[in-house]
Design a protein around this motif. Structure first.
Motif, PDB file in Angstrom:
ATOM      1  N   GLY A 148       0.782  -1.233   0.000  1.00 28.67           N
ATOM      2  CA  GLY A 148       0.000   0.000   0.000  1.00 28.67           C
ATOM      3  C   GLY A 148       0.813   1.282   0.000  1.00 28.67           C
ATOM      4  O   GLY A 148       0.276   2.356   0.263  1.00 28.67           O
ATOM      5  N   TYR A 149       2.095   1.186  -0.302  1.00 37.06           N
ATOM      6  CA  TYR A 149       2.951   2.368  -0.355  1.00 37.06           C
ATOM      7  C   TYR A 149       2.929   2.960  -1.761  1.00 37.06           C
ATOM      8  O   TYR A 149       2.925   2.229  -2.749  1.00 37.06           O
ATOM      9  N   ILE A 182      14.298  -7.288   6.867  1.00 40.87           N
ATOM     10  CA  ILE A 182      13.885  -6.573   8.075  1.00 40.87           C
ATOM     11  C   ILE A 182      13.046  -5.332   7.748  1.00 40.87           C
ATOM     12  O   ILE A 182      11.931  -5.180   8.253  1.00 40.87           O
ATOM     13  N   ALA A 183      13.568  -4.442   6.916  1.00 37.23           N
ATOM     14  CA  ALA A 183      12.914  -3.141   6.700  1.00 37.23           C
ATOM     15  C   ALA A 183      11.583  -3.261   5.967  1.00 37.23           C
ATOM     16  O   ALA A 183      10.589  -2.671   6.405  1.00 37.23           O
ATOM     17  N   ARG A 184      11.549  -3.969   4.839  1.00 36.21           N
ATOM     18  CA  ARG A 184      10.288  -4.032   4.087  1.00 36.21           C
ATOM     19  C   ARG A 184       9.186  -4.732   4.872  1.00 36.21           C
ATOM     20  O   ARG A 184       8.057  -4.218   4.923  1.00 36.21           O
ATOM     21  N   PRO A 185       9.455  -5.876   5.507  1.00 37.79           N
ATOM     22  CA  PRO A 185       8.376  -6.476   6.308  1.00 37.79           C
ATOM     23  C   PRO A 185       7.919  -5.574   7.463  1.00 37.79           C
ATOM     24  O   PRO A 185       6.727  -5.519   7.775  1.00 37.79           O
ATOM     25  N   SER A 186       8.842  -4.852   8.063  1.00 33.35           N
ATOM     26  CA  SER A 186       8.480  -3.929   9.145  1.00 33.35           C
ATOM     27  C   SER A 186       7.610  -2.796   8.611  1.00 33.35           C
ATOM     28  O   SER A 186       6.611  -2.420   9.232  1.00 33.35           O
ATOM     29  N   ALA A 187       7.979  -2.261   7.455  1.00 37.10           N
ATOM     30  CA  ALA A 187       7.193  -1.195   6.834  1.00 37.10           C
ATOM     31  C   ALA A 187       5.800  -1.697   6.475  1.00 37.10           C
ATOM     32  O   ALA A 187       4.806  -0.996   6.695  1.00 37.10           O
ATOM     33  N   ALA A 188       5.719  -2.895   5.934  1.00 36.17           N
ATOM     34  CA  ALA A 188       4.413  -3.465   5.569  1.00 36.17           C
ATOM     35  C   ALA A 188       3.538  -3.633   6.806  1.00 36.17           C
ATOM     36  O   ALA A 188       2.342  -3.327   6.778  1.00 36.17           O
ATOM     37  N   TYR A 189       4.124  -4.068   7.898  1.00 37.86           N
ATOM     38  CA  TYR A 189       3.372  -4.241   9.143  1.00 37.86           C
ATOM     39  C   TYR A 189       2.743  -2.930   9.614  1.00 37.86           C
ATOM     40  O   TYR A 189       1.617  -2.918  10.121  1.00 37.86           O
ATOM     41  N   MET A 190       3.445  -1.827   9.425  1.00 38.76           N
ATOM     42  CA  MET A 190       2.963  -0.546   9.949  1.00 38.76           C
ATOM     43  C   MET A 190       1.662  -0.091   9.294  1.00 38.76           C
ATOM     44  O   MET A 190       0.952   0.723   9.859  1.00 38.76           O
ATOM     45  N   LYS A 191       1.322  -0.634   8.139  1.00 39.64           N
ATOM     46  CA  LYS A 191       0.035  -0.306   7.514  1.00 39.64           C
ATOM     47  C   LYS A 191      -1.136  -0.796   8.364  1.00 39.64           C
ATOM     48  O   LYS A 191      -2.258  -0.339   8.181  1.00 39.64           O
ATOM     49  N   GLU A 216      -2.398   0.904  14.690  1.00 41.82           N
ATOM     50  CA  GLU A 216      -3.558   1.732  15.051  1.00 41.82           C
ATOM     51  C   GLU A 216      -3.358   3.208  14.714  1.00 41.82           C
ATOM     52  O   GLU A 216      -4.297   3.905  14.358  1.00 41.82           O
ATOM     53  N   VAL A 217      -2.156   3.727  14.833  1.00 44.03           N
ATOM     54  CA  VAL A 217      -1.856   5.118  14.492  1.00 44.03           C
ATOM     55  C   VAL A 217      -1.416   5.139  13.029  1.00 44.03           C
ATOM     56  O   VAL A 217      -0.502   4.415  12.645  1.00 44.03           O
ATOM     57  N   GLN A 218      -2.078   5.960  12.234  1.00 43.47           N
ATOM     58  CA  GLN A 218      -1.819   5.996  10.799  1.00 43.47           C
ATOM     59  C   GLN A 218      -1.455   7.402  10.332  1.00 43.47           C
ATOM     60  O   GLN A 218      -2.144   8.367  10.670  1.00 43.47           O
ATOM     61  N   PRO A 219      -0.378   7.518   9.514  1.00 42.91           N
ATOM     62  CA  PRO A 219      -0.096   8.807   8.878  1.00 42.91           C
ATOM     63  C   PRO A 219      -1.035   9.013   7.692  1.00 42.91           C
ATOM     64  O   PRO A 219      -1.757   8.095   7.289  1.00 42.91           O
ATOM     65  N   ASP A 220      -0.990  10.189   7.118  1.00 46.12           N
ATOM     66  CA  ASP A 220      -1.804  10.482   5.939  1.00 46.12           C
ATOM     67  C   ASP A 220      -1.247   9.804   4.692  1.00 46.12           C
ATOM     68  O   ASP A 220      -1.996   9.438   3.791  1.00 46.12           O
ATOM     69  N   ASN A 221       0.071   9.651   4.643  1.00 51.52           N
ATOM     70  CA  ASN A 221       0.730   9.124   3.445  1.00 51.52           C
ATOM     71  C   ASN A 221       1.786   8.083   3.808  1.00 51.52           C
ATOM     72  O   ASN A 221       2.566   8.300   4.733  1.00 51.52           O
ATOM     73  N   TYR A 222       1.801   7.021   3.032  1.00 52.21           N
ATOM     74  CA  TYR A 222       2.869   6.026   3.072  1.00 52.21           C
ATOM     75  C   TYR A 222       3.540   6.068   1.706  1.00 52.21           C
ATOM     76  O   TYR A 222       2.897   5.786   0.693  1.00 52.21           O
ATOM     77  N   VAL A 223       4.815   6.437   1.680  1.00 55.40           N
ATOM     78  CA  VAL A 223       5.516   6.540   0.404  1.00 55.40           C
ATOM     79  C   VAL A 223       6.862   5.831   0.472  1.00 55.40           C
ATOM     80  O   VAL A 223       7.405   5.593   1.563  1.00 55.40           O
ATOM     81  N   THR A 224       7.388   5.531  -0.709  1.00 50.34           N
ATOM     82  CA  THR A 224       8.687   4.881  -0.790  1.00 50.34           C
ATOM     83  C   THR A 224       9.457   5.406  -1.986  1.00 50.34           C
ATOM     84  O   THR A 224       8.869   5.756  -3.007  1.00 50.34           O
ATOM     85  N   VAL A 225      10.754   5.498  -1.814  1.00 48.86           N
ATOM     86  CA  VAL A 225      11.687   5.753  -2.914  1.00 48.86           C
ATOM     87  C   VAL A 225      12.725   4.636  -2.854  1.00 48.86           C
ATOM     88  O   VAL A 225      12.951   4.050  -1.793  1.00 48.86           O
ATOM     89  N   PHE A 226      13.327   4.338  -3.998  1.00 46.26           N
ATOM     90  CA  PHE A 226      14.279   3.229  -4.049  1.00 46.26           C
ATOM     91  C   PHE A 226      15.677   3.794  -4.260  1.00 46.26           C
ATOM     92  O   PHE A 226      16.011   4.266  -5.351  1.00 46.26           O
ATOM     93  N   ALA A 227      16.499   3.747  -3.204  1.00 46.83           N
ATOM     94  CA  ALA A 227      17.866   4.250  -3.263  1.00 46.83           C
ATOM     95  C   ALA A 227      18.645   3.473  -4.323  1.00 46.83           C
ATOM     96  O   ALA A 227      18.520   2.260  -4.451  1.00 46.83           O
ATOM     97  N   GLY A 228      19.447   4.201  -5.095  1.00 46.93           N
ATOM     98  CA  GLY A 228      20.248   3.576  -6.132  1.00 46.93           C
ATOM     99  C   GLY A 228      19.484   3.298  -7.412  1.00 46.93           C
ATOM    100  O   GLY A 228      20.077   2.918  -8.411  1.00 46.93           O
ATOM    101  N   GLN A 229      18.178   3.490  -7.393  1.00 47.09           N
ATOM    102  CA  GLN A 229      17.340   3.248  -8.573  1.00 47.09           C
ATOM    103  C   GLN A 229      16.640   4.534  -8.988  1.00 47.09           C
ATOM    104  O   GLN A 229      16.794   4.981 -10.102  1.00 47.09           O
TER     105      GLN A 229
END
Length: 141
Positions: free
Chosen positions: A22-23, A56-65, A68-81
């Motif tokens: 959902g990012y 570690i990072a991607r599964p943790s980020a996916a879990y945060m969706k 209970e506390v939600q930001p307005d936006n979930y975004v991602t950029v791909f370093a090196g790409q």
């Protein structure tokens, strides 16, 4: 197997994991500015091909969706790409060195805190999730 083809597969899998969670992918400086110049809370995941991103990072980020506390936006950029987008989003992270993978919490385009690579690499996913939950509670409630 050709190394470049292998890396393309790794990158595509990393992208897919975040968009399926959902990012929104930001791939240009204009997309970064457009989103971060709007009011609201934004959670940024700096994706990478690093093993700690995949394990570690991607599964943790996916879990945060699901937190209970939600930001307005979930975004991602791909370093090196997505170099332009990554460079631009990092320009919003005043006081922090480039780090990937990493997470940034922004309010109205202003950096609130980051969880940097050294806080991800070598840690268990549950430890990273707990850091993220604490940061969400502190900055996004």
């Amino acid at each position: 197997m050709d190394f470049q083809l292998f890396m393309n597969d790794v990158v595509q899998a990393g992208r897919k994991e975040m968009t399926e969670a959902g990012y929104q992918e930001l791939k240009s400086a204009d997309e970064v500015d457009e989103l971060l110049n709007k009011p609201g809370n934004t959670f940024v995941m700096i994706n990478s091909v690093c093993g700690c991103a995949g394990g570690i990072a991607r599964p943790s980020a996916a879990y945060m969706k699901n937190y209970e506390v939600q930001p307005d936006n979930y975004v991602t950029v791909f370093a090196g790409q997505d170099r332009e987008a990554t460079e631009r989003v990092r320009s919003y992270f005043e006081g922090y060195e480039p780090s990937s993978p990493s997470f940034a919490l922004l309010k109205d385009g202003k950096i609130q805190t980051m969880i940097e690579r050294h806080e991800i690499e070598g840690h268990e996913p549950i430890e990273v999730v707990q850091k993220l939950e604490k940061a969400f509670d502190q900055y996004f409630k």
